[in-house]
Design a protein around this motif. Structure first.
Motif, PDB file in Angstrom:
ATOM      1  N   ASP A 134       0.797   5.108   1.572  1.00  0.00           N
ATOM      2  CA  ASP A 134       0.141   5.946   2.573  1.00  0.00           C
ATOM      3  C   ASP A 134       0.535   7.403   2.373  1.00  0.00           C
ATOM      4  OD1 ASP A 134      -0.685   3.519   3.657  1.00  0.00           O
ATOM      5  OD2 ASP A 134       1.014   3.443   5.042  1.00  0.00           O
TER       6      ASP A 134
ATOM      7  N   THR B 224      -8.833   3.424  -2.441  1.00  0.00           N
ATOM      8  CA  THR B 224      -8.253   4.362  -1.485  1.00  0.00           C
ATOM      9  C   THR B 224      -9.245   4.648  -0.373  1.00  0.00           C
ATOM     10  OG1 THR B 224      -6.982   5.420  -3.261  1.00  0.00           O
ATOM     11  CG2 THR B 224      -7.191   6.637  -1.194  1.00  0.00           C
TER      12      THR B 224
ATOM     13  N   GLN C  98      -5.161  10.747   6.680  1.00  0.00           N
ATOM     14  CA  GLN C  98      -4.255   9.863   5.954  1.00  0.00           C
ATOM     15  C   GLN C  98      -5.037   9.089   4.899  1.00  0.00           C
ATOM     16  OE1 GLN C  98      -2.596   6.003   7.657  1.00  0.00           O
ATOM     17  NE2 GLN C  98      -0.712   7.216   7.610  1.00  0.00           N
TER      18      GLN C  98
ATOM     19  N   GLU D  39       0.826  -1.195   0.000  1.00  0.00           N
ATOM     20  CA  GLU D  39       0.000   0.000   0.000  1.00  0.00           C
ATOM     21  C   GLU D  39       0.863   1.249   0.000  1.00  0.00           C
ATOM     22  OE1 GLU D  39      -2.207  -0.729   3.621  1.00  0.00           O
ATOM     23  OE2 GLU D  39      -0.904   0.638   4.761  1.00  0.00           O
TER      24      GLU D  39
ATOM     25  N   VAL E  28      -4.916   5.861   2.352  1.00  0.00           N
ATOM     26  CA  VAL E  28      -4.235   4.576   2.188  1.00  0.00           C
ATOM     27  C   VAL E  28      -4.702   3.963   0.874  1.00  0.00           C
ATOM     28  CG1 VAL E  28      -3.820   2.292   3.156  1.00  0.00           C
ATOM     29  CG2 VAL E  28      -4.121   4.262   4.685  1.00  0.00           C
TER      30      VAL E  28
ATOM     31  N   THR F  12       0.068  11.034   4.346  1.00  0.00           N
ATOM     32  CA  THR F  12      -0.361  11.694   5.576  1.00  0.00           C
ATOM     33  C   THR F  12      -0.152  13.198   5.433  1.00  0.00           C
ATOM     34  OG1 THR F  12       0.307   9.757   6.872  1.00  0.00           O
ATOM     35  CG2 THR F  12      -0.047  11.824   8.070  1.00  0.00           C
TER      36      THR F  12
END
Length: 317
Positions: free
Chosen positions: A194, A231, A221, A192, A223, A196
């Protein structure tokens, strides 16, 4: 850490040189492939120069093999009882494996590489700051109209300088992150990606959501799942998410495999989990991943596992 200035054309050439180097390590390469390789070399003088650079990296890999008795003295004995010999095929496979292990393809493409244990902060030409996590790499593609950073692997925190009319985008695999503010973090993992956001917002475009963009605001966030191409956006504590900048990893019921991935960023060798059942066991707490011994002590106490060291390898069982 190493940096260099490369264009998109050179970056493409680097990938081609790396590909040809790996193909040429096969002793059974066909004559047709050899002819294609010669044509590629002849098509541009820069191809030859770049291929030579890739060969030097392969040479470093071979040298590493020769300096390791366990690898250099590998013998292959024929069934007929002939004396042990070191075969060309074994040497080619080992050199190719070492080239990949030494990040040959990434080193040809990257502008900046953070080695294991390094977390450098660099200032880009536009005044933006980037901090790389250990074992991460980026390439930089700035033009008069756009600013693009390719996260080739790992994780990086971006504090973006304002430049109206000149968007700042980070590309990580199938994910494209465009700054709508100043500060955000991108982690390009195996399963994945990520993103943030710590200040203002970003716009995310992915292969899985090509028909629409997703805006992610501060203290959120996103992902992106590589397998499902979906997502999800969730609230996040940025201090916890960015614990890596302090050499820490804060986890809540995370699989051991994810913890070990982060530990491996800071470890000069490689930590191996010996079973899938162990890899799926859950861990919670704040772990000093930048200190391998301390992190191992935490994992051993939390899960009751054993750590066995064999040279540069650590096996968890």
């Amino acid at each position: 850490m190493r940096s260099k200035d490369v264009t998109n054309t050179q970056r493409k050439r680097n990938r081609e040189a790396s590909d040809w180097l790996l193909r040429n390590s096969n002793p059974n390469l066909s004559q047709d492939e050899r002819s294609k390789f010669e044509a590629w070399l002849d098509s541009d003088p820069e191809n030859c120069r770049t291929y030579s650079a890739a060969e030097r990296l392969m040479g470093d890999a071979r040298q590493a093999i020769q300096s390791d008795p366990g690898l250099a003295n590998i013998k292959v004995t024929s069934r007929s009882g002939a004396k042990p010999i070191v075969t060309t095929l074994v040497a080619a496979v080992l050199a190719t494996g070492a080239f990949l292990a030494f990040d040959g393809p990434v080193r040809l493409e990257a502008d900046v590489i953070a080695e294991s244990g390094e977390m450098p902060v660099i200032t880009l030409e536009d005044g933006s700051d980037v901090q790389l996590n250990a074992s991460s790499a980026i390439s930089i593609d700035f033009t008069e109209k756009r600013r693009t950073v390719h996260l080739l692997r790992g994780q990086a925190f971006f504090r973006v300088a304002t430049a109206p009319g000149r968007p700042f985008t980070v590309e990580a695999g199938e994910t494209s992150v465009t700054a709508l503010g100043t500060a955000f973090d991108v982690r390009y993992g195996n399963t994945e990606t990520d993103v943030t956001v710590t200040e203002h917002a970003v716009q995310i475009d992915t292969v899985g959501n090509s028909s629409r963009s997703i805006q992610v605001d501060h203290d959120e966030q996103a992902v992106y799942d590589h397998a499902t191409r979906e997502t999800r956006v969730l609230p996040v504590d940025s201090l916890v998410a960015l614990a890596w900048k302090r050499g820490q990893l804060a986890v809540d019921n995370a699989p051991l495999s994810a913890v070990v991935d982060e530990m491996n960023r800071h470890f000069g060798g490689h930590i191996v989990i010996t079973s899938s059942m162990l890899a799926d066991r859950r861990v919670s707490g704040t772990i000093k991943v930048a200190d391998t011994d301390d992190a191992l002590a935490f994992v051993k106490k939390a899960l009751g596992v054993k750590a066995i060291r064999l040279g540069p390898l650590i096996f968890l069982r």
